[in-house]
Enzyme design. Structure first.
Site, PDB file in Angstrom:
ATOM      1  N   GLU A  63       0.712  -1.306   0.123  1.00 13.45           N
ATOM      2  CA  GLU A  63      -0.094   0.033   0.026  1.00 13.45           C
ATOM      3  C   GLU A  63       0.948   1.237  -0.016  1.00 13.45           C
ATOM      4  OE1 GLU A  63      -3.897   1.971   1.880  1.00 13.45           O
ATOM      5  OE2 GLU A  63      -3.177   0.250   2.668  1.00 13.45           O
ATOM      6  N   SER A  64       1.940   1.080   0.793  1.00 11.97           N
ATOM      7  CA  SER A  64       2.852   2.504   0.756  1.00 11.97           C
ATOM      8  C   SER A  64       3.406   2.738  -0.656  1.00 11.97           C
ATOM      9  CB  SER A  64       4.039   2.110   1.811  1.00 11.97           C
ATOM     10  OG  SER A  64       3.521   1.917   3.043  1.00 11.97           O
TER      11      SER A  64
END
Length: 98
Positions: A23-24
């Site tokens: 997600e980052s």
């Protein structure tokens, strides 16, 4: 990402740590695509965990699948130091004004 601090009680890489890394990376790619005055927020993410890493470090690579005006999707692959695929994830982000 180091495995240290990201392990389950059984000593394996926690799946949630892989998803957080994915997600980052995907959100960062989408944020860069969004441009000045806009930002990206996660809309959907999924992950398939293929195997436990055979090293103490994993590396993720985000590749755009779709870069639109209001959404963008990235495929993130995570490999261990030996190059073995440990996780595949897909994230879709919503592009919004800042």
């Amino acid at each position: 990402m180091p495995l240290q601090g990201n392990l389950t009680p059984h000593g394996r890489l926690h799946g949630g740590a892989s998803v957080a890394l994915a997600e980052s990376l995907g959100t960062l790619g989408c944020h860069l695509h969004a441009g000045v005055g806009r930002t990206a927020v996660g809309l959907d993410i999924n992950a398939t965990h293929h195997r436990s890493p055979a090293s103490d470090m994993v590396t993720g690579i985000a590749v755009p699948m779709h870069r639109g005006r209001t959404t963008a999707s990235y495929q993130v692959t995570i490999h261990d130091a030996q190059g073995a695929l440990t996780c595949t994830s897909r994230i879709t982000c919503l592009i919004i004004p800042r």
